[in-house]
Enzyme design. Structure first.
Site, PDB file in Angstrom:
ATOM      1  N   HIS A 378       0.839  -1.200   0.000  1.00 17.03           N
ATOM      2  CA  HIS A 378       0.000   0.000   0.000  1.00 17.03           C
ATOM      3  C   HIS A 378       0.879   1.256   0.000  1.00 17.03           C
ATOM      4  CE1 HIS A 378      -3.432   2.612   1.228  1.00 17.03           C
ATOM      5  NE2 HIS A 378      -2.464   3.274   1.848  1.00 17.03           N
ATOM      6  N   GLU A 379       1.828   1.281   0.917  1.00 15.11           N
ATOM      7  CA  GLU A 379       2.667   2.487   1.042  1.00 15.11           C
ATOM      8  C   GLU A 379       3.538   2.697  -0.191  1.00 15.11           C
ATOM      9  OE1 GLU A 379       2.132   4.693   3.221  1.00 15.11           O
ATOM     10  OE2 GLU A 379       0.735   3.438   4.333  1.00 15.11           O
ATOM     11  N   TRP A 478     -20.929   9.076  16.929  1.00  9.64           N
ATOM     12  CA  TRP A 478     -19.970   8.093  16.395  1.00  9.64           C
ATOM     13  C   TRP A 478     -20.559   6.688  16.455  1.00  9.64           C
ATOM     14  CZ3 TRP A 478     -15.507   7.974  13.728  1.00  9.64           C
ATOM     15  CH2 TRP A 478     -14.711   6.830  13.799  1.00  9.64           C
ATOM     16  N   HIS A 506      -6.656   8.919  11.945  1.00 10.29           N
ATOM     17  CA  HIS A 506      -6.980   9.953  10.953  1.00 10.29           C
ATOM     18  C   HIS A 506      -7.804  11.084  11.538  1.00 10.29           C
ATOM     19  CE1 HIS A 506      -5.832   6.310   8.924  1.00 10.29           C
ATOM     20  NE2 HIS A 506      -5.572   7.008   7.832  1.00 10.29           N
ATOM     21  N   ARG A 515     -11.457   8.986   1.164  1.00  7.28           N
ATOM     22  CA  ARG A 515     -10.496   8.472   0.186  1.00  7.28           C
ATOM     23  C   ARG A 515     -10.333   6.948   0.266  1.00  7.28           C
ATOM     24  NH1 ARG A 515      -5.189  11.507   2.492  1.00  7.28           N
ATOM     25  NH2 ARG A 515      -6.535  13.253   1.965  1.00  7.28           N
TER      26      ARG A 515
HETATM   27  O1  X8Z Z   1      -4.060   4.825   6.878  1.00 14.89           O
HETATM   28  C1  X8Z Z   1      -3.942   3.941   6.064  1.00 14.89           C
HETATM   29  C2  X8Z Z   1      -2.590   3.682   5.407  1.00 14.89           C
HETATM   30  C3  X8Z Z   1      -1.793   4.927   5.284  1.00 14.89           C
HETATM   31  S1  X8Z Z   1      -2.417   6.016   4.105  1.00 14.89           S
HETATM   32  C4  X8Z Z   1      -1.809   2.698   6.236  1.00 14.89           C
HETATM   33  N1  X8Z Z   1      -4.986   3.125   5.785  1.00 14.89           N
HETATM   34  C5  X8Z Z   1      -6.281   3.298   6.415  1.00 14.89           C
HETATM   35  C6  X8Z Z   1      -6.236   2.970   7.897  1.00 14.89           C
HETATM   36  O2  X8Z Z   1      -5.247   2.383   8.353  1.00 14.89           O
HETATM   37  O3  X8Z Z   1      -7.193   3.272   8.600  1.00 14.89           O
HETATM   38  C7  X8Z Z   1      -4.994   2.048   4.800  1.00 14.89           C
HETATM   39  C8  X8Z Z   1      -6.358   1.444   4.873  1.00 14.89           C
HETATM   40  C9  X8Z Z   1      -7.207   2.364   5.687  1.00 14.89           C
HETATM   41 ZN    ZN Z   2      -2.315   5.309   2.140  1.00 14.34          ZN
END
Ligand code: X8Z
Ligand code: ZN
Length: 609
Positions: A378-379, A478, A506, A515
């Site tokens: 993914h990264e 939530w 996040h 996204r």
């Molecule tokens: O945050 C991420 C990546 C980095 S952009 C590891 N993801 C989300 C999460 O962990 O909540 C990938 C899938 C969803």
């Molecule tokens: Zn990512």
């Protein structure tokens, strides 16, 4: 100020502050012209690039070495970046009224939509916003749970995640779940202050609130975007419902009353993941009785004792197998691959285009698990996107939209099939014909289970930003969404003293989340397109594009476009389609859906008596 008042001659003392305040950074004086617009855009791109390098280095340091001082330095740099973008946005306004080219207009739009949290144009509030954001991110990164019953012993997030993943003891699961959620309440008030400040900034940028700003990044009117999300959710919901029903029955079989709730919700702590967002960690509990599912990749990786660098090299070898370049030496020298023993870092995986050329890096705390091997892919998807659009002008150096950026590495990881793993010497033993359902179930537990979570996180934030959800309802809202979309319930009763949204990276780090929902649909659409391109004729879940240069060339073509065109153009390059479409998800999992529905009938007869 100080220098002027002490040393400057009187004329300068009187004149300079006024001249400085009025002097534009990139705009021409007098009436705006097309030549002026051209100059403005070139100048703004240069300033933004210079600033990006400074701000990114500061943030890299802060998230790699969380201390009081690195937080302050990073907050200062982000305050200055915000000041710059605010100033440029203001200066750009007169040019928007001119007959600009489509490319110029797009650049000015991207300038306006760029910040995920624009600051109000007030020095004190700008500084406060940056400080609040840096401190929430640091508090999350340095967060530990120190159980009162274990004098002096504290647990990091990854340790608690491991309990959620591996333990089958209801009490241990509940404790770890609650334990991690003792961290976020410390920044609950900061979060509501952040919302006020960022909303004020968004309004000054011409958006009704921060949620509208976020929704305006998809080449369609912002108020159309939620309808698009809902359309896609409705496409995949029947598949999710089948998976949810099956999972709930199997958990009731395993845990009895601990898992059974009259309202049909699944207790969150039983799903193998801290946020119940991906469920493959409980695959062993859900595995079909029939068929041989092949070798367990977790066990194989553990046995080989592969470290973070080795896992990342495996991921890199996928990208090079489809014809993409190998990563620069500096990538290996400057990235962080494992959790350091002696300092606090933000371990949540991320990829960084430090100089927007080839100083690209990862920051991850990898462990030898199947999940982390996929995350490494993914990264690297982000990293290869950065490298591919490095020659685009500054404002186009981003994904076609943010969902594209999140989908690339995941899409390639869909080609990490048992056959591919065997070809890499990672496993020896393949699933048999009947075991294909098990392989598909394992994948659905990550990809399908994720969909409602990917959808709900920003439903929550959109409501918070619009004021529909006030701080005194943060937690209730939530869990209402979690019940409605994911069909899950908290491990223990919650109250407004808690801040469960903030237990997710996040939210604490203010990274938009829609996204990932988009990416979980797009990656299947991309995968299907490339599998068709290379002439694959079997079931979609058995296709692997590994080693196929034709597929890699197509991918590279789209990546190199960056954000230079509206995303439907980029989608068309890859897939021939101009709409996001979840039918590829349904096609991929079709055999599983049939199997789940039959199993659910059988289990209902047994368990719903
Ligand atoms: O945050 C991420 C990546 C980095 S952009 C590891 N993801 C989300 C999460 O962990 O909540 C990938 C899938 C969803
Ligand atoms: Zn990512």
């Amino acid at each position: 100020m100080k220098i002027l008042s002490l040393a400057a001659p009187l004329a300068l003392l009187c004149a300079a502050p006024i001249a400085q305040a009025a002097s534009p950074l990139c705009a021409e004086r007098g009436a705006p012209s097309l030549a002026g617009a051209k100059h403005f855009i070139a100048c703004a791109e240069r300033k933004l690039s210079e600033d990006y390098l400074v701000a990114t280095r500061a943030e890299w340091l802060m998230t790699n070495f969380i201390t009081f001082d690195t937080q302050a330095l990073s907050a200062d740099a982000s305050r200055d970046s915000n000041a710059l973008v605010t100033r440029l946005e203001r200066e750009s306004r007169p040019y928007r009224k001119l007959a600009l080219s489509a490319e110029q207009r797009r650049k000015l739009e991207l300038l306006r939509q760029g910040p995920t949290a624009p600051a109000p144009d007030d020095a004190a509030k700008r500084a406060e916003l940056s400080t609040v954001l840096a401190s929430m991110q640091s508090a999350y990164g340095a967060g530990r749970w120190c159980p009162p019953t274990e004098a002096g012993r504290c647990y990091t997030l990854d340790q608690l995640e491991e309990v959620l993943a591996k333990s089958r003891d209801p009490k241990a699961l509940r404790d770890a779940w609650v334990g991690w959620r003792t961290v976020a309440p410390s920044y609950r008030d900061k979060y509501s202050r952040f919302v006020e400040l960022a909303n004020e900034g968004a309004r000054e940028f011409g958006y009704k609130d921060l949620g509208v700003l976020w929704r305006s990044g998809y080449d369609m009117p912002a108020d159309k975007f939620p309808g698009e999300m809902e359309r896609l959710w409705q496409q995949v919901k029947p598949l999710y419902d089948s998976l949810h029903t099956y999972t709930r029955y199997k958990l009731i079989e395993k845990y009895g009353d601990e898992a059974r709730r009259a309202d049909g919700l699944i207790p969150s702590q039983l799903l193998g993941n801290m946020w119940a967002q991906e469920w493959s960690n409980i695959f062993p509990l859900l595995k079909p009785a029939e068929g041989d599912a092949g070798e367990d990749l977790d066990a194989a990786l553990e046995a080989r004792k592969l470290d973070g660098v080795a896992l990342t090299k495996i991921a890199e070898s996928f990208f090079t197998s489809v014809g993409l370049r190998s990563l620069p030496d500096t990538f290996w020298e400057r990235s962080l691959f494992t959790r350091p023993r002696d300092r606090d870092v933000v371990c949540h995986a991320s990829a960084w285009p430090i100089d927007e050329k080839d100083d690209v890096r990862l920051k991850m705390c990898l462990r030898p698990t199947a999940g982390d091997l996929i995350t490494a892919h993914h990264e690297l998807g982000h990293v290869y996107y950065f490298l591919a659009y490095a020659d685009q002008p500054k404002l186009f150096r981003t994904g076609a939209n943010d969902g594209f950026h999140e989908a690339i590495g995941d899409m390639l990881a869909l080609s990490v099939t048992p056959g591919y793993l065997k070809s890499k010497g990672l496993i020896e033993h393949l699933p048999d014909e009947k075991g294909q359902i098990a392989v598909l179930l394992n994948r659905a537990l990550d990809k399908v289970a994720f969909l409602p979570f990917g959808y709900m996180v920003d439903q929550w934030r959109w409501q918070v930003f619009s004021g529909a959800v006030k701080p005194d309802h943060y937690n209730a809202a939530w869990w209402d969404l979690a019940a409605k979309y994911q069909g899950i319930a908290p491990a223990v009763p919650r109250s407004e003293k808690d801040f469960d949204a903030g237990s997710k990276y996040h939210v604490a780090a203010n990274t938009p989340y829609a996204r990932y929902f988009l990416a979980h649909i797009l990656q299947f659409q991309f995968h299907r397109a490339l599998c068709r391109e290379i002439g694959f004729k079997g079931p979609l879940h058995q296709c692997s594009i590994a080693g196929n240069k034709q597929a890699g060339a197509k991918l590279q073509k789209m990546l190199a476009m960056g954000a230079s065109r509206p995303w439907p153009d980029a989608l068309e390059v890859m897939t021939g389609q101009r709409e996001v479409d979840a039918t590829a998800v349904l096609e991929y999992f079709a055999p599983l859906k049939t199997w789940l529905d039959a199993e659910n009938k059988r289990l209902a007869a047994q368990l719903d008596k």
